[in-house]
Design a protein around this motif. Structure first.
Motif, mmCIF file in Angstrom:
data_model
loop_
_atom_site.group_PDB
_atom_site.id
_atom_site.type_symbol
_atom_site.label_atom_id
_atom_site.label_comp_id
_atom_site.label_asym_id
_atom_site.label_seq_id
_atom_site.Cartn_x
_atom_site.Cartn_y
_atom_site.Cartn_z
ATOM 1 N N PRO A 14 0.792 -1.188 0.044
ATOM 2 C CA PRO A 14 0.000 -0.081 -0.086
ATOM 3 C C PRO A 14 0.801 1.261 -0.038
ATOM 4 N N VAL B 110 1.954 2.093 -3.480
ATOM 5 C CA VAL B 110 0.752 2.644 -4.208
ATOM 6 C C VAL B 110 0.521 3.876 -4.257
ATOM 7 N N ARG B 111 0.893 4.159 -2.688
ATOM 8 C CA ARG B 111 0.907 5.781 -2.715
ATOM 9 C C ARG B 111 1.832 6.631 -3.070
ATOM 10 N N LEU C 43 -6.681 6.019 -2.537
ATOM 11 C CA LEU C 43 -5.662 7.023 -2.146
ATOM 12 C C LEU C 43 -6.243 8.050 -1.634
ATOM 13 N N VAL D 278 -5.636 4.332 -9.430
ATOM 14 C CA VAL D 278 -4.922 4.729 -8.396
ATOM 15 C C VAL D 278 -3.691 5.722 -9.037
#
Lengths: 291, 399
Positions: A104, A107-108, A137, A194
């Protein structure tokens, strides 16, 4: 949304050096490095799935990873996306060491991915799938006392994504009701939702009919040219249509890398895909599906 | 991302078309049929009110049903939506009840004791959640079972604090002016109001972004992580909420029963809560209330006539799981769909000289049947989709 942007034309291959060996990176030509892998090794007990792989992938690249089954391609993807931690080596995303970061967190920082086996929320509708993705997000994903349908911006984004790839009329259907081709498209849309800077595609054309392969290829070619795409694909036709640089893995090791056309002519690659005898017979058609 | 921005008319249209779950099945009904639900609901409320205020034995049973329904809704919130079945919620019911009783024994007033109890429940949920949500699947079930048994063990063996097997009696109940929980009627009304409030809040939560992410967690955790969700945090928040809800049930339990003993924290109570959820309908929030009704009636009514009531309840449970996997809620949903189909067929048959139903369905995908199909699919209702399937209009997405 960067991911949903229509790509007017596939990025022309840059003047990169020919594949001179496993350690030859594509020429950066002043471009920012999107992803940098330094001596990545990943082991499962006695098995070394990825063995000291070093790659440098410039931003905006269309980068393919090929190799026979068990070559370590998906393991390498799992290391890149943060699902697996390497035994040694480092992964840098736009110059930042992300080796110890969770999926995660990556991903950010701009990493999106699809999976070899389609992974969707199959009992949720397409709208719910996309809403979950666009909220990934957003801080509102922890909101407890307001219905998710009232987040109009998220809803508009979800609809825009669905519309951009012909899934608008499927918004009310559960993912489990979609065809395999639509599932593959939806999976790519979730990854794009995302707003990634680096998109990892793990065999996006696997299991698709010839017509669906053309569709997914067209979808990938329309993506924002600024987006870095790294794609595992067995179908060389799809690969050729999307990527301009290919790295070849075998038994976890980087065999070679270079422009797609050159790698296809590489003797070791032909041995890996066609077998030693066929390769020496001068088989020139490493073109269609090879696995 | 700006959550509060405006949207296009297209978005609003779509929302209005899909955003009202009731519309798809209400649309084909006549006015009388549409009013049947609200009238039935109002009648139920009146009956419940009469039972609660009657002071009869039935009202006591009803109170227990509401209390266990609250705890079961918490189990459903976590299990039905997040896929995390917990076998330790009776422990938190016990903590809520013991918290009030122990605080009162130590000299605190009833309001302070209630606050202390809820704080203790929250604190324990926050602490145990750190351990519990590190795992998922069957391991989570076992960990929560172990935590529940720890609470039971403490209640049973920490005699200096809990009086062991004898339990603790409530000393006094909170009051505001004439509104005192020492009055049985006040307790019943309070329990009912709290039940309705928790039902409303949990229903709101499962339709929130967090609720959607819980469903995503249940459906595919790996994909959810790949979308930027810290799934451990989702599990943790869900666990704390479910445990806190169980604690509230525990507080109501002590004000209702005036006694708390380790018997309330036993493994069988954990099992009953899960049975309530499965029997009532997993993933519905309101279904477990019906499950609580069945289980408590078995426990307190049928047990007076049948010594082996637990065996009978087991048989009923197995039959329910086999024949109505969606529980009582699933059964009701099927009945509602049958009613809708009946009403639709009747409406189609009414217009004289109109097109045959099959033709109407095939040529008018935007008719009420078409709406019903789309909305049913929105809700993931395969039965409706199969029964009322109408051809879809071609679009650019068709291939």
């Amino acid at each position: 949304m960067s991911g949903a942007g229509v790509r007017p034309d596939a990025a022309a291959p840059t003047s990169r050096p020919s594949a001179g060996g496993p350690a030859s990176p594509p020429t950066l030509e002043g471009r920012e490095v999107a992803l940098e892998l330094d001596a990545i090794t990943c082991r499962f007990e006695e098995l070394t799935a990825v063995d000291s792989v070093t790659l440098t992938i410039p931003a905006g690249s269309r980068f393919g990873i090929i190799g026979p089954n068990g070559a370590g391609k998906t393991t390498l993807f799992n290391v890149l996306s943060g699902e697996l931690r390497p035994a040694s080596g480092t992964v840098k995303l736009f110059g930042r060491d992300v080796t110890r970061m969770s999926a995660p967190e990556r991903v950010r920082l701009g990493m999106g991915r699809t999976f070899q086996v389609v992974r969707l929320f199959s009992d949720l509708t397409v709208r719910e799938n996309l809403t979950l993705a666009v909220m990934g997000l957003s801080r509102s994903k922890l909101q407890l006392l307001r219905p998710w349908r009232t987040y109009r911006v998220h809803q508009a984004l979800a609809e825009e994504l669905a519309s951009s790839f012909g899934l608008r009329d499927r918004l009310g259907r559960t993912a489990g009701e979609l065809s395999h081709g639509e599932l593959r498209e939806l999976e790519v849309l979730l990854a794009l939702a995302v707003e990634p800077k680096v998109l990892l595609l793990d065999e996006p054309a696997a299991g698709l009919s010839p017509a669906e392969r053309v569709d997914i290829q067209a979808l990938l070619r329309r993506l924002d040219p600024g987006l870095t795409i790294i794609m595992i694909e067995h179908d060389m036709q799809v690969l050729r249509g999307v990527v301009d640089w290919v790295a070849v893995l075998d038994h976890g090791e980087l065999v070679t890398q270079g422009p797609t056309a050159e790698v296809q002519r590489h003797e070791r690659v032909r041995e890996l895909y066609l077998g030693r005898a066929a390769a020496h017979d001068g088989a020139e058609h490493l073109g269609s599906t090879t696995s | 991302m700006d959550d509060l921005g405006t949207t296009t008319p297209t978005t609003l249209d779509t929302l209005s078309a899909e955003g009202t779950p009731a519309r798809w099945w209400v649309a084909p009904l006549t006015l009388g049929e549409r009013m049947a639900g609200p009238i039935l609901g109002a009648a139920c409320l009146v009956v419940i009110g009469i039972i609660l205020t009657s002071g009869s034995y039935l009202s006591t049973i009803f109170e227990d049903i509401l209390i266990f329904a609250i705890a079961a809704m918490g189990v459903d919130f976590l299990g039905g939506f997040g896929g995390l079945i917990t076998l330790g919620q009776a422990g938190f019911v016990g903590v809520g009840a013991y918290g009030v009783a122990i605080a009162e024994v130590h000299g605190y007033g009833p309001w302070a004791a209630t606050g202390i109890s809820l704080a203790a429940v929250l604190g324990l949920a926050v602490v145990t959640g750190v351990v519990a949500v590190r795992v998922s699947g069957i391991t989570f079930v076992i960990v929560t079972l172990a935590l529940g048994q720890i609470f039971w063990g403490l209640g049973y063996q920490w005699t200096s604090l809990t009086s062991g097997d004898n339990g603790i009696t409530l000393l006094s109940s909170p009051s505001i002016g004439p509104w005192s929980l020492s009055s049985t009627m006040t307790v019943w009304v309070t329990t009912f109001v709290v039940f309705l409030a928790i039902l409303a809040v949990l229903l709101l939560m499962v339709h929130s972004p967090f609720g959607l992410s819980l469903r995503g967690l249940k459906s595919n955790e790996r994909r959810l992580r790949a979308l930027g969700y810290r799934t451990g945090l989702q599990r943790y928040i869900g666990y704390v909420i479910a445990s806190f809800v169980a604690g509230i049930a525990g507080v109501l339990y002590i004000f209702s029963n005036h006694l708390i003993s380790p018997a309330t924290l036993t493994f069988s109570q954990d099992g009953f809560l899960v049975v309530m959820v499965i029997l009532g309908g997993l993933g519905t929030i309101w279904g477990p209330c019906l499950g609580a009704l069945v289980v408590v009636m078995f426990e307190q009514e049928i047990s007076t006539y049948l010594a082996r009531w637990e065996t009978l309840m087991g048989v009923v449970f197995i039959a329910a799981v086999i024949f109505t996997p969606g529980g009582i809620a699933g059964l009701l949903r099927r009945g509602r769909l049958a009613l809708t189909r009946l009403a639709t067929a009747r409406r189609r048959a009414k217009p004289a000289g109109g097109p045959a139903p099959a033709v109407a369905s095939a040529t008018a995908p935007n008719s009420s049947a078409g709406d019903a199909l789309d909305a049913a699919r929105t809700r993931g209702d395969g039965d409706a989709a199969r029964v009322t399937a109408a051809p879809r209009a071609p679009s650019e997405g068709d291939r």
